[in-house]
Every structure is written in C-alpha cells, then in structure tokens.
Design an enzyme around this catalytic site. Structure first.
Site, short mmCIF file in Angstrom:
data_model
loop_
_atom_site.label_atom_id
_atom_site.label_comp_id
_atom_site.label_asym_id
_atom_site.label_seq_id
_atom_site.Cartn_x
_atom_site.Cartn_y
_atom_site.Cartn_z
N ASN A 156 0.78 -1.24 0.00
CA ASN A 156 0.00 0.00 0.00
C ASN A 156 0.81 1.29 0.00
O ASN A 156 0.29 2.32 -0.45
CB ASN A 156 -1.03 -0.01 1.14
CG ASN A 156 -0.40 -0.12 2.50
OD1 ASN A 156 0.55 -0.86 2.68
ND2 ASN A 156 -0.90 0.63 3.45
N GLU A 252 4.69 -4.20 12.07
CA GLU A 252 3.79 -3.07 11.80
C GLU A 252 2.58 -3.67 11.09
O GLU A 252 2.63 -3.93 9.89
CB GLU A 252 4.49 -2.05 10.91
CG GLU A 252 5.73 -1.41 11.52
CD GLU A 252 5.40 -0.46 12.66
OE1 GLU A 252 4.28 0.07 12.70
OE2 GLU A 252 6.29 -0.25 13.51
N CYS A 286 -3.13 1.60 6.88
CA CYS A 286 -3.20 0.94 8.19
C CYS A 286 -3.80 1.83 9.27
O CYS A 286 -4.32 1.33 10.25
CB CYS A 286 -1.81 0.45 8.59
SG CYS A 286 -0.58 1.74 8.56
P1 NAP Z 1 0.46 -9.18 3.50
O1 NAP Z 1 -0.39 -9.99 2.62
O2 NAP Z 1 0.60 -9.57 4.92
O3 NAP Z 1 1.88 -9.10 2.76
C1 NAP Z 1 2.93 -8.31 3.26
C2 NAP Z 1 4.25 -8.89 2.82
O4 NAP Z 1 4.43 -10.17 3.43
C3 NAP Z 1 4.36 -9.10 1.32
O5 NAP Z 1 5.67 -8.76 0.90
C4 NAP Z 1 4.13 -10.60 1.20
O6 NAP Z 1 4.70 -11.17 0.04
C5 NAP Z 1 4.84 -11.09 2.43
N1 NAP Z 1 4.48 -12.46 2.83
C6 NAP Z 1 3.35 -13.14 2.56
N2 NAP Z 1 3.40 -14.37 3.12
C7 NAP Z 1 4.59 -14.46 3.75
C8 NAP Z 1 5.23 -15.47 4.51
N3 NAP Z 1 4.67 -16.65 4.75
N4 NAP Z 1 6.47 -15.23 5.00
C9 NAP Z 1 7.06 -14.04 4.79
N5 NAP Z 1 6.51 -13.05 4.07
C10 NAP Z 1 5.28 -13.25 3.57
O7 NAP Z 1 -0.04 -7.64 3.53
P2 NAP Z 1 -0.54 -6.72 2.32
O8 NAP Z 1 -1.87 -7.18 1.88
O9 NAP Z 1 0.55 -6.53 1.34
O10 NAP Z 1 -0.68 -5.32 3.11
C11 NAP Z 1 -1.81 -4.95 3.79
C12 NAP Z 1 -1.63 -5.07 5.29
O11 NAP Z 1 -0.50 -4.35 5.74
C13 NAP Z 1 -2.81 -4.47 6.03
O12 NAP Z 1 -3.20 -5.30 7.09
C14 NAP Z 1 -2.26 -3.16 6.56
O13 NAP Z 1 -2.93 -2.64 7.66
C15 NAP Z 1 -0.85 -3.54 6.87
N6 NAP Z 1 0.00 -2.34 6.95
C16 NAP Z 1 0.48 -1.95 8.17
C17 NAP Z 1 1.25 -0.78 8.26
C18 NAP Z 1 1.83 -0.33 9.57
O14 NAP Z 1 2.81 0.43 9.52
N7 NAP Z 1 1.31 -0.74 10.72
C19 NAP Z 1 1.50 -0.03 7.12
C20 NAP Z 1 0.96 -0.46 5.91
C21 NAP Z 1 0.22 -1.62 5.84
P3 NAP Z 1 3.81 -11.44 -1.29
O15 NAP Z 1 3.34 -10.10 -1.73
O16 NAP Z 1 4.76 -12.09 -2.20
O17 NAP Z 1 2.68 -12.33 -0.85
#
Ligand code: NAP
Length: 477
Positions: A156, A252, A286
């Site tokens: 995002n 995060e 987020c």
């Molecule tokens: P996600 O599906 O959890 O993916 C995040 C990252 O994790 C991607 O690079 C993904 O790779 C990787 N990943 C997936 N499975 C994994 C595994 N088993 N082991 C290690 N890495 C793995 O999250 P998203 O949909 O991209 O992002 C949305 C989420 O991020 C929301 O919940 C949002 O609130 C949160 N977020 C939090 C913050 C904060 O600072 N608190 C900021 C922004 C977003 P792939 O893409 O290759 O699957």
C-alpha cells in the site's frame, strides 16, 4: 502493434540479476502488464543472505559521515526524480497521482531524517560505583548494529514503507535485504537504484523479488538474519512471529482505527478530517478511519455532513490529477470488500452511500447500524468503507473503541481537555490524535501499535533503536 515489455532485474549482492522464472506486475486500474520481475527462489534468498553477511561487515565499518552523505544523496536523487517515483507508485499501486506525489515527497523526508538520525545514535556513561565493591571503574554503553535486517513490505505504500526500513538500517550500519510485495515491487527496485547511484557499497542492500510464500520462510528463519522488520497483515505477521526464532521481530500490522466525535467538537473539522482519513489511498491505509463513534446529540448532523462530503469524492482514473480516489489493488480485493459490506447489510446494517463495485473500483461507502456480529465490525476492512455509530458518552466510545483486537492509532474530536486526557489514558493504541483523525502521521514520530496491530516502533529514530543493541564497556582503573 503490441509493445514489448522488458523485464526488470533484482539487486542481489551488488549485481542486478534476472531469472528465467518471472512474476508479472500489472496496473490494477486496467490490468495492463507494466513489466516482469524475477521470481526469486530459496537459493536466491540464501545467496542474498550470504552476500549480506559481507555487506554487514562493510556497513558496520562505514564511518557515520559516509552513511550521512550516502543517505543525503539518496534523498537528493528521489527529489530530483520525484515525478518518476510518483509515476511508478501510481502505476503499480492504487494511489492517485496526487497521493503518489505525496508519498514520493515523504520518502525523501524519511531518507533525509535517516541521515540526520545517523549522527545521534548515542550511548551513556555508567556510574559503576553505584554498587559496593565496584569502585574505581569507568565505562559506558554504545549502540552497535545488529547485522542483517530482512525487511518484508506490503503493497500500500510501496516506496515510503521500504524507505522506513532501509533508511534506518543504513543509518545504523546494518545490511538489509528487502522483499517487497509481489504486487508492487517496482518502487523498491527504483529506491535500490537510488542507493546504488548514491554510492552505497555493494552487498549492503539487496532487493529480492519473489513470492512471500516461497522465499519468506528462508528470510524469516535463517539464523544470520538478526531482525525481521515486517509490515503487513496480522495473519502473515503471526506466522512470521511463530517461525522467526531467537531474533528481533518488528511488526507493523493492520488496524480498524476508531475516531470519537463528542458533542463539543468542531463538527465541520471532524467531518473534514474523518472523511479524508477514511478514504485516502482507497482506505488501504493501516491508520485509515474505519469506525466513528459520535455522541448522540450531534450524530444526525455529523452523519448528514459526512455522507454529503463522501458523495463529493471523485472516483476515477488514478493518473488524472482531478481524481480523488482510484481502484483497489486488485479486483479480488474489491470483491472481498463488496462481500463484507453485503454481509453487514444482510445482517441489518444501513447503507448510507456507496456499496457499488465496478471491476477493481469500489465507491466510498458509509454504513450505520452495523451489528457486532459482522466481520466488518471487528476485522480490518482495508478499503473505502466507514462505519458510523452513535454513543451516549465518552465512556461508551472508549469501551467500544477498545473492544477489538487492534490498536494502532485513534482520533478524538473535543474541546474539553478532561475528555481528551481521559481518551489519551484509556484508549489502547500506539498513538492518539486530538482534533485530528487516526490518519495523522509524520515520518519522524514513533509509529506502531498494540495488540494485533504490532510490536515495536518505526519512525527512523525508533527503528534505529530496534536495529541496534547496547554494548557495555567497563574499564577497571
Ligand atoms: P500481507 O499480505 O501480509 O503481505 C505483506 C508482505 O508479506 C508481502 O511482501 C508478502 O509477500 C509477504 N508475505 C506473505 N506471506 C509471507 C510469509 N509466509 N512469510 C514471509 N513473508 C510473507 O499484507 P498486504 O496485503 O501486502 O498489506 C496490507 C496489510 O498491511 C494491512 O493489514 C495493513 O494494515 C498492513 N499495513 C500496516 C502498516 C503499519 O505500519 N502498521 C503499514 C501499511 C500496511 P507477497 O506479496 O509475495 O505475498
């Protein structure tokens, strides 16, 4: 005639490499193929770690003035190429061009602040003679880099969230391997080009493109990785935390942030901030506002003004500067959001506006009377949907705000200082914004959550604390 799409390479150990297996990067707005990136495998991840071991030794020895100079050159590079970065963010992601320009400007700041913080990684002297028998000693502690950081980032904020990990890692003398989200790897690769251009020694930074499901475990579990700095969803975060073993883990994660609007609030201001906080970046944020708790006597007025303002949001082509809101990151996500809204409506919620999907686009949506047994009432929607609730008083608003498994940031609108302080003390969150929505952030403040929203803090200075350890030095005289 078809335009030939040439693939991008990934950066491992100072070399740009490609692989026979690739992953396609599409523009979520119309599905256009932008380019391909290598699909790294486990051997690539292991090789990146081996290279990073050498990189960590180089990084730790790099004088602070050199780290500062490199980071400042990177910030200059992003500034000089800000339109290129913005176009990249807006192409691979779902932000509008205006939002993407904002993110590129913030990434410049994040790297610039990293350069400033590099000179402030301080220790303290220790009065050893506080213990009997420990006289005639002097000493201190200083902070040393932990070694190799693995940074796993979401889709995002494809540039600034990467900058929030790479900047502090370089500032504090670590090596770092970035694994960007599969859907948005290009901004991270562009940032790697900036570091290369700025003269960062080879092997200090690698950006490895590949599926988290395939290479994630290698990065997370390898003993040479001393910190996993993860930003993403709760489910992935929990899996990583379970597997990581004895190493630092920064988490995060997501949220479904609350905003409280009391009867003494400046309502126009509360409406303005909450609408912008709900629908910025298509709600894929987020700290985006998901739940608004409004005191009864001002509920009707707030609701009417909120809905009227929401209806003014212009949804459309994200590259058009007059557009307020673009598509979701994928049609799949838009369908999921549609289903969650439908579930709420089926269970008795009232749809005040929105609820319409066109491909990957989902119109800004406002719901009220949402029963507590709907997924949307307690999970993170991560889309352009906001829930309005009426509450009797502040106590009820606080109790309901806390009654979820998330706690990243919250907002409260009130002119009463006692109410503000009650909320500050009682809301279980990492940050409270008084007279701003939950969606307020500057890059230099501590940022992170409690409960399912995460562990540890980012915000450069705070990330540097996480990426370093104190070493005690004692001299017996
Ligand atoms: P996600 O599906 O959890 O993916 C995040 C990252 O994790 C991607 O690079 C993904 O790779 C990787 N990943 C997936 N499975 C994994 C595994 N088993 N082991 C290690 N890495 C793995 O999250 P998203 O949909 O991209 O992002 C949305 C989420 O991020 C929301 O919940 C949002 O609130 C949160 N977020 C939090 C913050 C904060 O600072 N608190 C900021 C922004 C977003 P792939 O893409 O290759 O699957």
């Amino acid at each position: 005639m078809m335009t030939k799409v040439t693939g991008k390479k990934m950066l491992i150990g100072g070399k740009w490499v490609d692989r026979e297996k690739t992953m396609e990067v599409h523009d979520p707005q119309d599905g256009t193929l932008i380019t391909t990136v290598p699909r790294a495998n486990v051997d690539d991840a292991l090789y990146a770690i081996e290279q990073a071991k050498e990189g960590a030794a180089v990084a730790a020895k790099m004088p602070v003035h050199e780290r500062i100079a490199i980071l400042n050159r990177v910030a200059d590079y992003i500034e000089e190429n800000k339109e290129k970065f913005a176009q990249m963010i807006a192409s691979e992601g779902s932000k509008t061009i205006n939002e993407a320009r904002g993110e590129a400007a913030r990434a410049t700041q994040t790297i610039r602040i990293s350069a400033e913080e590099a000179r402030r990684i301080n220790g303290e002297t220790i009065p050893f003679d506080q213990m009997q028998g420990s006289e005639n000693r002097v000493g201190y502690y200083y902070r040393f880099p932990i070694g190799i950081v693995a940074a796993i980032t979401p889709f995002n904020d494809p540039l600034n969230l990467v900058a929030h990990k790479v900047g502090p890692a370089i500032a504090s003398g670590n090596a770092i391997i970035v694994k960007p989200a599969t859907m948005t790897p290009l901004s991270a690769l562009l940032l790697a080009e900036a570091f290369e251009e700025a003269g960062l020694p080879d092997k200090v930074l690698s950006v490895i493109t590949g599926s988290g499901g395939e290479i994630g475990d290698t990065l997370v579990t390898h003993p040479a990785i001393r910190m996993v700095s993860f930003t993403g969803g709760l489910e992935t975060g929990e899996e990583i935390a379970r597997k990581a073993g004895v190493k630092k883990v920064g988490m995060e994660l997501g949220s479904n942030s609350p905003v409280i609007v009391l009867k003494d609030a400046d309502l126009a201001d509360a409406v303005e901030s909450s609408v912008s906080g709900s629908f910025g970046a298509v709600g894929q944020n987020c700290i985006g506002v998901q739940r608004v708790y409004i005191q009864e006597s001002v509920y009707e007025q707030f609701k009417d003004e909120f809905v009227a303002k929401t209806k003014q949001i212009k949804v459309g082509n994200k590259k058009d500067a007059s557009t307020d809101m673009g598509p979701l990151i994928s049609e799949k996500e838009a369908i999921r959001i549609e289903e969650w809204v439908q579930e709420a409506v089926d269970k008795g919620a009232t749809l005040l506006t929105g609820g319409k999907r066109e491909g990957a686009f989902y119109h800004p949506t406002v719901l009220t009377n949402v029963p507590s047994n709907c997924q949307i009432a307690h999970e993170e929607i991560f889309g352009p949907v906001v829930l309005l609730y009426t509450v009797e008083d502040l106590d009820e608003a606080i109790e309901r705000s806390n009654n979820v498994n998330y706690g990243l940031q919250a907002g409260i609108f009130t002119k009463n200082i006692d109410h503000a302080f009650a909320a500050i003390q009682q809301l279980d969150v990492g940050g409270i914004m008084v007279n701003d929505s939950s969606d307020y952030r500057i890059d230099g403040m501590p940022f992170g959550g409690v409960k399912g929203s995460g562990l540890g803090r980012e915000g450069i200075k705070f990330a540097i604390q996480e990426m370093t350890e104190p070493k005690v030095v004692q001299f017996k005289l």
